[in-house]
Design a protein around this motif. Structure first.
Motif, PDB file in Angstrom:
ATOM      1  N   VAL A 179      76.909  85.869   2.024  1.00 18.50           N
ATOM      2  CA  VAL A 179      76.450  85.832   3.414  1.00 18.50           C
ATOM      3  C   VAL A 179      74.923  85.776   3.453  1.00 18.50           C
ATOM      4  CG1 VAL A 179      76.418  87.039   5.637  1.00 18.50           C
ATOM      5  CG2 VAL A 179      78.467  87.118   4.206  1.00 18.50           C
ATOM      6  N   ALA A 180      74.282  86.601   2.638  1.00 18.32           N
ATOM      7  CA  ALA A 180      72.822  86.641   2.614  1.00 18.32           C
ATOM      8  C   ALA A 180      72.247  85.295   2.199  1.00 18.32           C
ATOM      9  CB  ALA A 180      72.358  87.735   1.652  1.00 18.32           C
ATOM     10  N   LYS A 181      72.867  84.651   1.201  1.00 22.00           N
ATOM     11  CA  LYS A 181      72.374  83.347   0.725  1.00 22.00           C
ATOM     12  C   LYS A 181      72.585  82.274   1.780  1.00 22.00           C
ATOM     13  CE  LYS A 181      72.872  80.051  -3.085  1.00 22.00           C
ATOM     14  NZ  LYS A 181      73.578  79.757  -4.362  1.00 22.00           N
ATOM     15  N   ARG A 182      73.740  82.306   2.420  1.00 22.29           N
ATOM     16  CA  ARG A 182      74.055  81.270   3.411  1.00 22.29           C
ATOM     17  C   ARG A 182      73.127  81.352   4.616  1.00 22.29           C
ATOM     18  NH1 ARG A 182      80.059  80.159   6.030  1.00 22.29           N
ATOM     19  NH2 ARG A 182      79.414  78.539   7.517  1.00 22.29           N
ATOM     20  N   LEU A 183      72.772  82.573   5.051  1.00 19.76           N
ATOM     21  CA  LEU A 183      71.937  82.753   6.236  1.00 19.76           C
ATOM     22  C   LEU A 183      70.460  82.926   5.901  1.00 19.76           C
ATOM     23  CD1 LEU A 183      74.180  85.192   8.333  1.00 19.76           C
ATOM     24  CD2 LEU A 183      73.952  82.716   8.576  1.00 19.76           C
ATOM     25  N   SER A 184      70.150  82.951   4.610  1.00 18.43           N
ATOM     26  CA  SER A 184      68.766  83.131   4.157  1.00 18.43           C
ATOM     27  C   SER A 184      68.165  84.432   4.689  1.00 18.43           C
ATOM     28  CB  SER A 184      67.889  81.935   4.581  1.00 18.43           C
ATOM     29  OG  SER A 184      68.353  80.741   3.994  1.00 18.43           O
ATOM     30  N   ILE A 185      68.942  85.492   4.573  1.00 20.86           N
ATOM     31  CA  ILE A 185      68.463  86.817   4.949  1.00 20.86           C
ATOM     32  C   ILE A 185      68.736  87.763   3.791  1.00 20.86           C
ATOM     33  CG2 ILE A 185      68.780  86.506   7.432  1.00 20.86           C
ATOM     34  CD1 ILE A 185      71.394  88.009   7.247  1.00 20.86           C
ATOM     35  N   SER A 186      68.198  88.950   3.864  1.00 22.56           N
ATOM     36  CA  SER A 186      68.357  89.896   2.762  1.00 22.56           C
ATOM     37  C   SER A 186      69.756  90.514   2.776  1.00 22.56           C
ATOM     38  CB  SER A 186      67.320  91.013   2.860  1.00 22.56           C
ATOM     39  OG  SER A 186      67.613  91.859   3.954  1.00 22.56           O
ATOM     40  N   PRO A 187      70.291  90.809   1.595  1.00 20.89           N
ATOM     41  CA  PRO A 187      71.586  91.508   1.543  1.00 20.89           C
ATOM     42  C   PRO A 187      71.547  92.840   2.291  1.00 20.89           C
ATOM     43  CG  PRO A 187      70.987  90.656  -0.621  1.00 20.89           C
ATOM     44  CD  PRO A 187      69.796  90.475   0.255  1.00 20.89           C
ATOM     45  N   LYS A 188      70.369  93.480   2.282  1.00 20.03           N
ATOM     46  CA  LYS A 188      70.228  94.751   2.981  1.00 20.03           C
ATOM     47  C   LYS A 188      70.511  94.585   4.471  1.00 20.03           C
ATOM     48  CE  LYS A 188      66.899  98.495   3.755  1.00 20.03           C
ATOM     49  NZ  LYS A 188      65.523  98.985   3.481  1.00 20.03           N
ATOM     50  N   LYS A 189      70.023  93.478   5.060  1.00 17.60           N
ATOM     51  CA  LYS A 189      70.258  93.206   6.479  1.00 17.60           C
ATOM     52  C   LYS A 189      71.747  93.017   6.741  1.00 17.60           C
ATOM     53  CE  LYS A 189      69.569  91.519  10.715  1.00 17.60           C
ATOM     54  NZ  LYS A 189      69.166  92.370  11.861  1.00 17.60           N
ATOM     55  N   VAL A 190      72.423  92.302   5.852  1.00 17.41           N
ATOM     56  CA  VAL A 190      73.859  92.071   6.013  1.00 17.41           C
ATOM     57  C   VAL A 190      74.609  93.395   5.948  1.00 17.41           C
ATOM     58  CG1 VAL A 190      75.891  90.932   5.057  1.00 17.41           C
ATOM     59  CG2 VAL A 190      73.681  89.756   5.038  1.00 17.41           C
ATOM     60  N   ARG A 191      74.283  94.189   4.945  1.00 15.66           N
ATOM     61  CA  ARG A 191      74.974  95.470   4.798  1.00 15.66           C
ATOM     62  C   ARG A 191      74.721  96.384   5.991  1.00 15.66           C
ATOM     63  NH1 ARG A 191      73.705  94.774  -0.790  1.00 15.66           N
ATOM     64  NH2 ARG A 191      71.677  95.771  -0.483  1.00 15.66           N
ATOM     65  N   ARG A 192      73.491  96.352   6.520  1.00 11.29           N
ATOM     66  CA  ARG A 192      73.157  97.198   7.662  1.00 11.29           C
ATOM     67  C   ARG A 192      73.998  96.835   8.886  1.00 11.29           C
ATOM     68  NH1 ARG A 192      67.986  96.846   7.366  1.00 11.29           N
ATOM     69  NH2 ARG A 192      67.623  95.227   8.920  1.00 11.29           N
ATOM     70  N   LEU A 230      76.958  95.185   8.890  1.00  8.24           N
ATOM     71  CA  LEU A 230      78.370  95.501   8.625  1.00  8.24           C
ATOM     72  C   LEU A 230      78.611  97.009   8.696  1.00  8.24           C
ATOM     73  CD1 LEU A 230      79.051  93.039   5.666  1.00  8.24           C
ATOM     74  CD2 LEU A 230      79.763  92.782   8.040  1.00  8.24           C
ATOM     75  N   SER A 231      77.661  97.775   8.183  1.00  7.64           N
ATOM     76  CA  SER A 231      77.800  99.238   8.244  1.00  7.64           C
ATOM     77  C   SER A 231      77.773  99.717   9.684  1.00  7.64           C
ATOM     78  CB  SER A 231      76.679  99.894   7.438  1.00  7.64           C
ATOM     79  OG  SER A 231      76.759 101.295   7.535  1.00  7.64           O
ATOM     80  N   ARG A 232      76.894  99.132  10.493  1.00  8.32           N
ATOM     81  CA  ARG A 232      76.801  99.528  11.901  1.00  8.32           C
ATOM     82  C   ARG A 232      78.114  99.269  12.632  1.00  8.32           C
ATOM     83  NH1 ARG A 232      72.284  96.991  13.189  1.00  8.32           N
ATOM     84  NH2 ARG A 232      73.175  95.162  14.189  1.00  8.32           N
ATOM     85  N   LEU A 233      78.817  98.226  12.207  1.00  5.67           N
ATOM     86  CA  LEU A 233      80.093  97.878  12.834  1.00  5.67           C
ATOM     87  C   LEU A 233      81.274  98.586  12.173  1.00  5.67           C
ATOM     88  CD1 LEU A 233      79.505  94.045  13.308  1.00  5.67           C
ATOM     89  CD2 LEU A 233      79.424  95.815  15.065  1.00  5.67           C
ATOM     90  N   GLY A 234      80.986  99.401  11.168  1.00  2.00           N
ATOM     91  CA  GLY A 234      82.062 100.135  10.504  1.00  2.00           C
ATOM     92  C   GLY A 234      82.884  99.271   9.569  1.00  2.00           C
ATOM     93  N   LEU A 235      82.305  98.167   9.062  1.00  2.37           N
ATOM     94  CA  LEU A 235      83.065  97.229   8.237  1.00  2.37           C
ATOM     95  C   LEU A 235      82.723  97.325   6.766  1.00  2.37           C
ATOM     96  CD1 LEU A 235      82.797  94.082  10.544  1.00  2.37           C
ATOM     97  CD2 LEU A 235      84.757  95.595  10.263  1.00  2.37           C
ATOM     98  N   HIS A 236      81.460  97.525   6.465  1.00  2.00           N
ATOM     99  CA  HIS A 236      81.063  97.508   5.062  1.00  2.00           C
ATOM    100  C   HIS A 236      81.638  98.702   4.328  1.00  2.00           C
ATOM    101  CE1 HIS A 236      78.140  97.798   1.595  1.00  2.00           C
ATOM    102  NE2 HIS A 236      78.598  96.582   1.512  1.00  2.00           N
ATOM    103  N   GLY A 237      82.273  98.429   3.186  1.00  2.00           N
ATOM    104  CA  GLY A 237      82.860  99.498   2.386  1.00  2.00           C
ATOM    105  C   GLY A 237      84.282  99.814   2.778  1.00  2.00           C
ATOM    106  N   ALA A 238      84.803  99.088   3.828  1.00  2.00           N
ATOM    107  CA  ALA A 238      86.174  99.362   4.271  1.00  2.00           C
ATOM    108  C   ALA A 238      87.156  98.939   3.208  1.00  2.00           C
ATOM    109  CB  ALA A 238      86.456  98.617   5.564  1.00  2.00           C
TER     110      ALA A 238
END
Length: 524
Positions: free
Chosen positions: A501-514, A516-524
């Motif tokens: 996702v980070a590569k496709r959108l040219s953003i940092s993985p940290k932003k993606v994880r943040r 997903l975490s805010r939405l309760g998805l990351h780590g599910a």
């Protein structure tokens, strides 16, 4: 003698010399046996006796007996200050009976006579008790105004320790309005003044407040430590004090949250087909047992004091524990008992909490396919709507946000065609919880966000934005909303790989994880 006693009680109260004041009253009561209503200082003595009853000396029936000697007809001929004294004592009776409306009327009448009252202590106390009544009713803005005025009058009277005790009430109100840093500062300042006194009840209140504030931040171990310190302080004055019961109820609440954390770990192990360590399961069972034991003990103490709000809180907290364990019938029974107690006193906060618990029970029935789905859906929606309506009658932001969240979650479960309404509710709750810590209520909000985003609202949202329909949201908020909408979709397309996702959108993985975490998805 009564005049000397009155001045002594007044000074001991203001300087928070609790043992000294109670000793004076014990000596007086041993000689007289009751208040002499014919004494010129009887009204003033009655007022301060009422304050000492609140501090832990004897029971409210002493005040009721004294007020009975001042019927309405006799009060008309009293000097203005004595009239105010009697109103204060009577107001204390209404507080003890949880009749907040009548208590506020008495204290308000005293404050309306401020120009005629020469005792700033009485005005300080009238503001303080008005603050407590407003706080119980969930009217935090008015309560804060009274707290500030009470502090000012106590300082004017030269009673710094009493002023510090009033700061404790003000700190809790600031905390309820999201100003935790300011609240902690006031608590620390009050403790510095009062730690040299034997005002164990207020010292216990300070420790209990620290515990609740740290609980809100998710620092459960630190919260429990302060609750134990509060219990130790209360026990120095009265091992069955009403406030001790409140602390036990708060401990039960925290222990339930700790148990939920442990269960999440156990469930995660089960999902990954791993064995949970035996000590983890033992800890889980022990924490649950401790929570129930503390709540049961709190209920016993509240029963002694006939305290509706406290007893209702025990029912609600115990109900959540039963809901967590899958005992839906008992959880529902506890909720209905709590609602009944709240209804008797028009306690909107307690009634809202009870209806919220009922809503959660009905939602669990829907998930598990228990009973008639149409009827359960109806009950869940009605409970959610009423919880929101009741919470709106108060200024308790967290209670309202939680009710709104569960209204939205219920709509997602029972009426998928109304997901636009659920999204609006999600935004309302998010605004209320802005800048709040990421606790269990915040997690519920993320669950609602995830359901709303995955519920087919993406197209309608983008279409509205393309027409310039953005409401009052800032560009930054729109950017965050867009990220919440798009990133989870791409995450699913990319096999839930953050790096892709980070590569496709040219953003940092940290932003993606943040996101997903805010939405309760990351780590599910």
């Amino acid at each position: 003698m009564e005049l000397d006693l009155l001045q002594g009680l007044r000074c001991d109260l203001g300087m928070r010399r609790i043992g000294s004041g109670m000793a004076r009253l014990d000596e007086y009561w041993a000689k007289e046996g009751r208040l002499d209503a014919d004494d010129p200082d009887a009204a003033g003595l009655l007022c301060y006796i009422a304050q000492w009853v609140d501090a832990g000396w004897r029971d409210i029936d002493v005040v009721q007996d004294g007020v009975g000697a001042f019927p309405k007809g006799r009060r008309i001929g009293l000097p203005m200050l004595d009239f105010a004294y009697v109103l204060m004592a009577e107001g204390m009776i209404w507080v003890a009976e949880e009749n907040l409306e009548r208590a506020l009327a008495n204290f308000g009448l005293v404050l309306s006579l401020r120009a005629e009252i020469s005792d700033p202590m009485v005005l300080a106390l009238a503001h303080f008790w008005s603050c407590r009544c407003n706080r119980k009713a969930g009217e935090y803005d008015e309560a804060l105004e009274h707290a500030a005025e009470g502090y000012r009058y106590a300082c004017e009277a030269g009673m710094e320790p009493m002023a510090a005790a009033m700061r404790v009430a003000e700190s809790w109100l600031l905390f309820q309005k999201g100003r935790t840093k300011d609240a902690l500062k006031l608590l620390s300042e009050a403790h510095a003044v009062l730690q040299e006194t034997d005002d164990y009840i207020t010292l216990g209140n300070i420790q209990s407040s620290f515990g609740r504030m740290y609980r809100r931040e998710g620092r459960y171990d630190l919260g429990l430590r302060h609750f134990f310190q509060a219990i130790e302080e209360y026990g120095k004055r009265d091992p069955e004090h009403r406030n001790l019961a409140r602390t036990l109820a708060n401990m039960g609440y925290v222990e339930r949250l700790i148990a939920l954390q442990l269960r999440k770990g156990i469930d995660a192990d089960a999902a990954q087909r791993r064995r949970t360590a035996p000590e983890t399961r033992r800890n889980y069972e022990k924490v649950r047992a401790d929570a129930l034991a503390h709540l049961d003990r709190a209920g016993e103490i509240y029963k002694i004091h006939s305290h509706h709000r406290g007893a209702g809180t025990v029912y609600v907290n115990r109900g959540h524990l039963h809901l967590d364990s899958g005992d839906l019938q008992t959880a529902d029974d506890e909720a209905r008992q709590a609602y009944k107690l709240g209804e008797e006193k028009n306690d909107y906060i307690l009634m809202a909490r009870a209806r919220l618990l009922e809503c959660m029970v009905e939602n669990t029935k829907l998930e598990e396919g228990i009973e008639d789905p149409a009827w359960v859906a109806h009950l869940a929606l009605e409970a959610a709507k009423e919880a929101v309506e009741l919470a709106r009658r108060t200024e308790n932001r967290r209670l309202l946000s939680r009710a709104i969240i569960w209204h939205g979650l219920t709509i997602c479960s029972v009426s998928p065609a109304s997901l636009d309404v659920a999204r609006e509710l999600c935004e309302q709750a998010g605004a209320l919880l802005k800048n709040e810590v990421q606790d269990h209520i915040w997690e519920d909000l993320q669950t609602l966000k995830a359901k709303v985003v995955h519920g087919g609202i993406l197209d309608s949202t983008l279409q509205a934005w393309s027409q310039g329909v953005v409401g009052d949201r800032s560009f930054q908020q729109l950017t965050e909303d867009f990220a919440d909408l798009i990133i989870p979709k791409i995450w699913e397309h990319e096999s839930r790989k953050v790096a892709r996702v980070a590569k496709r959108l040219s953003i940092s993985p940290k932003k993606v994880r943040r996101v997903l975490s805010r939405l309760g998805l990351h780590g599910a």
